[in-house]
Write an enzyme that holds these catalytic residues in place. Structure first.
Site, PDB file in Angstrom:
ATOM      1  CG  LEU A   1       5.733  51.814 -36.201  1.00 37.97           C
ATOM      2  CD1 LEU A   1       4.267  51.423 -35.926  1.00 37.97           C
ATOM      3  CD2 LEU A   1       6.681  50.831 -35.878  1.00 37.97           C
ATOM      4  N   PRO A   2       8.034  51.902 -40.138  1.00 39.56           N
ATOM      5  CG  PRO A   2       8.521  49.847 -41.394  1.00 39.56           C
ATOM      6  CD  PRO A   2       7.783  50.465 -40.009  1.00 39.56           C
TER       7      PRO A   2
ATOM      8  CE  LYS B   1      12.619  62.306 -43.018  1.00 41.44           C
ATOM      9  NZ  LYS B   1      14.153  62.381 -42.667  1.00 41.44           N
TER      10      LYS B   1
ATOM     11  CE  LYS C   1       8.703  55.594 -45.654  1.00 39.48           C
ATOM     12  NZ  LYS C   1       9.174  56.317 -44.469  1.00 39.48           N
TER      13      LYS C   1
HETATM   14  P1  NDP Z   1      13.627  49.899 -39.834  1.00 44.38           P
HETATM   15  O1  NDP Z   1      13.178  49.193 -40.979  1.00 44.38           O
HETATM   16  O2  NDP Z   1      14.985  49.760 -39.203  1.00 44.38           O
HETATM   17  O3  NDP Z   1      12.856  49.731 -38.403  1.00 44.38           O
HETATM   18  C1  NDP Z   1      11.457  49.424 -38.505  1.00 44.38           C
HETATM   19  C2  NDP Z   1      10.799  49.430 -37.316  1.00 44.38           C
HETATM   20  O4  NDP Z   1       9.435  49.194 -37.528  1.00 44.38           O
HETATM   21  C3  NDP Z   1      11.210  48.151 -36.557  1.00 44.38           C
HETATM   22  O5  NDP Z   1      11.113  48.472 -35.256  1.00 44.38           O
HETATM   23  C4  NDP Z   1      10.416  47.275 -36.915  1.00 44.38           C
HETATM   24  O6  NDP Z   1      10.096  46.079 -36.055  1.00 44.38           O
HETATM   25  C5  NDP Z   1       8.890  47.897 -36.837  1.00 44.38           C
HETATM   26  N1  NDP Z   1       7.898  47.224 -37.647  1.00 44.38           N
HETATM   27  C6  NDP Z   1       7.953  47.130 -39.148  1.00 44.38           C
HETATM   28  N2  NDP Z   1       6.874  46.493 -39.615  1.00 44.38           N
HETATM   29  C7  NDP Z   1       5.965  46.541 -38.507  1.00 44.38           C
HETATM   30  C8  NDP Z   1       4.705  46.043 -38.278  1.00 44.38           C
HETATM   31  N3  NDP Z   1       3.990  45.810 -39.576  1.00 44.38           N
HETATM   32  N4  NDP Z   1       4.188  46.439 -37.263  1.00 44.38           N
HETATM   33  C9  NDP Z   1       4.600  46.744 -36.047  1.00 44.38           C
HETATM   34  N5  NDP Z   1       6.086  47.098 -36.177  1.00 44.38           N
HETATM   35  C10 NDP Z   1       6.539  46.988 -37.490  1.00 44.38           C
HETATM   36  O7  NDP Z   1      13.308  51.384 -39.996  1.00 44.38           O
HETATM   37  P2  NDP Z   1      14.040  52.814 -39.473  1.00 44.38           P
HETATM   38  O8  NDP Z   1      14.109  52.841 -37.950  1.00 44.38           O
HETATM   39  O9  NDP Z   1      15.208  53.080 -40.190  1.00 44.38           O
HETATM   40  O10 NDP Z   1      12.841  53.755 -39.984  1.00 44.38           O
HETATM   41  C11 NDP Z   1      11.699  54.102 -39.310  1.00 44.38           C
HETATM   42  C12 NDP Z   1      11.211  55.576 -39.617  1.00 44.38           C
HETATM   43  O11 NDP Z   1      12.085  56.597 -39.363  1.00 44.38           O
HETATM   44  C13 NDP Z   1      10.731  55.272 -41.018  1.00 44.38           C
HETATM   45  O12 NDP Z   1       9.593  55.786 -41.418  1.00 44.38           O
HETATM   46  C14 NDP Z   1      11.895  56.000 -41.717  1.00 44.38           C
HETATM   47  O13 NDP Z   1      11.766  56.588 -43.125  1.00 44.38           O
HETATM   48  C15 NDP Z   1      12.523  56.974 -40.812  1.00 44.38           C
HETATM   49  N6  NDP Z   1      13.712  57.581 -40.846  1.00 44.38           N
HETATM   50  C16 NDP Z   1      14.797  56.821 -40.855  1.00 44.38           C
HETATM   51  C17 NDP Z   1      15.965  57.342 -40.876  1.00 44.38           C
HETATM   52  C18 NDP Z   1      17.217  56.332 -40.644  1.00 44.38           C
HETATM   53  O14 NDP Z   1      18.487  56.760 -40.992  1.00 44.38           O
HETATM   54  N7  NDP Z   1      17.307  55.077 -40.493  1.00 44.38           N
HETATM   55  C19 NDP Z   1      16.226  58.817 -40.735  1.00 44.38           C
HETATM   56  C20 NDP Z   1      15.227  59.428 -40.609  1.00 44.38           C
HETATM   57  C21 NDP Z   1      13.819  59.159 -40.645  1.00 44.38           C
HETATM   58  P3  NDP Z   1      10.928  44.812 -36.209  1.00 44.38           P
HETATM   59  O15 NDP Z   1      12.176  44.700 -35.308  1.00 44.38           O
HETATM   60  O16 NDP Z   1      10.084  43.672 -35.682  1.00 44.38           O
HETATM   61  O17 NDP Z   1      11.228  44.549 -37.591  1.00 44.38           O
END
Ligand code: NDP
Length: 300
Positions: free
Chosen positions: A65-66, A171, A240
């Site tokens: 999650l975020p 991280k 963040k």
């Molecule tokens: P996204 O913003 O693409 O996706 C976030 C996910 O979290 C979605 O599935 C979203 O659901 C869900 N979500 C958001 N808010 C809530 C909530 N209140 N309750 C439940 N579910 C929620 O983020 P990323 O996939 O890019 O990143 C996820 C994590 O991985 C983060 O911590 C990021 O820092 C880390 N990360 C990301 C990388 C990247 O290249 N993208 C690389 C390395 C780490 P919904 O579909 O409903 O919006």
């Protein structure tokens, strides 16, 4: 092994794909249900209706999650994970979260006999698709060993960094370094562009010299020089991460003016460019302030 994956976002989705085959029996849950439906139609996992439904019978639950705040929110209430998580289960949090929240979550789970590891990843969406992520793990040896089979499905290098929270701390510092290198390289290339040097030529020199980094070798050549700025990792998430790293330095009372400044700059870029901007778009702010675009004048 019965595994549930919660959070099919930009990186969670390609990670979860690696858990669809044997030896895993996968269930998925996503806040926006249509994304989970699309996933199960494509890959055949069980569609969970709530976090509690996802956790029912799961041996390992993975969250991506975020921030840690959303992970904490998922625990409670009649539909929350704790409503059904069984004693002996393990929560593997692949969110890039914060160490203090992880220690709090681990304490709450331990009261119910549930294990916890923080296991944030590095390698981007392309690394997630290829199954070559680096995973930084915090937790006790036993829990880390149990998590390994799941982590090895999408990770190439699994590194046990220390107790709960250590994965998130490593991280955050890693991403703070990414942010600092991206910003500093952007400033340098803006100046060189203004001085009439083609940034592609400048990068050819830098990448054969001591100033090279992931920003100079990959991000800027592939995303800035052609002005494409694809959206793979939101600037909001990098803001963040740098904020968490700055918080770690404050908590440990170490000297960190550079990381504090980087946190300030990315906070500002996030406010200026909004929630959906990609992290590399922070370069746009440098371009705006400098009155110059960092674009190649043509292929060699
Ligand atoms: P996204 O913003 O693409 O996706 C976030 C996910 O979290 C979605 O599935 C979203 O659901 C869900 N979500 C958001 N808010 C809530 C909530 N209140 N309750 C439940 N579910 C929620 O983020 P990323 O996939 O890019 O990143 C996820 C994590 O991985 C983060 O911590 C990021 O820092 C880390 N990360 C990301 C990388 C990247 O290249 N993208 C690389 C390395 C780490 P919904 O579909 O409903 O919006």
């Amino acid at each position: 092994m019965r595994v549930s994956f919660l959070g099919l976002g930009a990186i969670g989705r390609p990670m979860a794909v690696h858990l669809t085959g044997s030896p895993f029996e996968l269930a998925v849950w996503n806040r926006t249900r249509s994304r989970a439906e699309e996933f199960t139609a494509a890959h055949g996992a069980r569609l969970a209706s709530t976090p509690a439904d996802a956790a029912r019978d799961a041996e390992v639950i993975v969250t991506c999650l975020p921030t840690s705040r959303e992970v904490k929110e998922l625990l409670d209430g009649p539909d929350g994970l704790l409503a059904t998580m069984r004693e002996g289960a393990l929560l593997v949090d692949c969110t890039s979260g914060d160490p203090e929240s992880s220690r709090e979550i681990a304490r709450r789970l331990a009261e119910r006999g549930i294990g916890f590891v923080d296991a944030p990843v590095s390698g981007g969406t392309s690394g997630a698709e290829a199954g070559t992520l680096t995973v930084m793990v915090g937790g006790d040896e036993h829990a880390v060993q149990r998590a390994r089979v799941v982590l090895e499905a999408f990770g190439k290098r699994i590194v046990h960094c220390g107790p709960v929270g250590a994965g998130h701390a490593v991280k955050a510092v890693n991403n703070a370094l990414l942010a600092a290198q991206l910003w500093a390289t952007g400033e340098g290339l803006a100046a060189l562009s203004a001085a009439g040097v083609d940034p592609r030529i400048a990068l050819e020199v830098i990448n054969a010299s001591s100033g090279r980094s992931n920003a100079s070798e990959n991000l800027i050549p592939q995303r800035v020089l052609d002005g494409s700025f694809p959206r793979t990792f939101r600037l909001a998430l990098l803001d963040k991460d740098v904020g968490i790293a700055a918080g770690v330095t404050r908590g440990e009372r170490t000297s960190a003016p550079m990381l504090q400044l980087t946190a300030e700059l990315f906070r500002l870029a996030h406010v200026e460019l909004g929630e959906e901007a990609d992290h590399v778009e922070s370069i746009r702010l440098i371009e705006r302030w400098s009155g110059v675009e960092i674009r190649s004048q043509g292929e060699e």
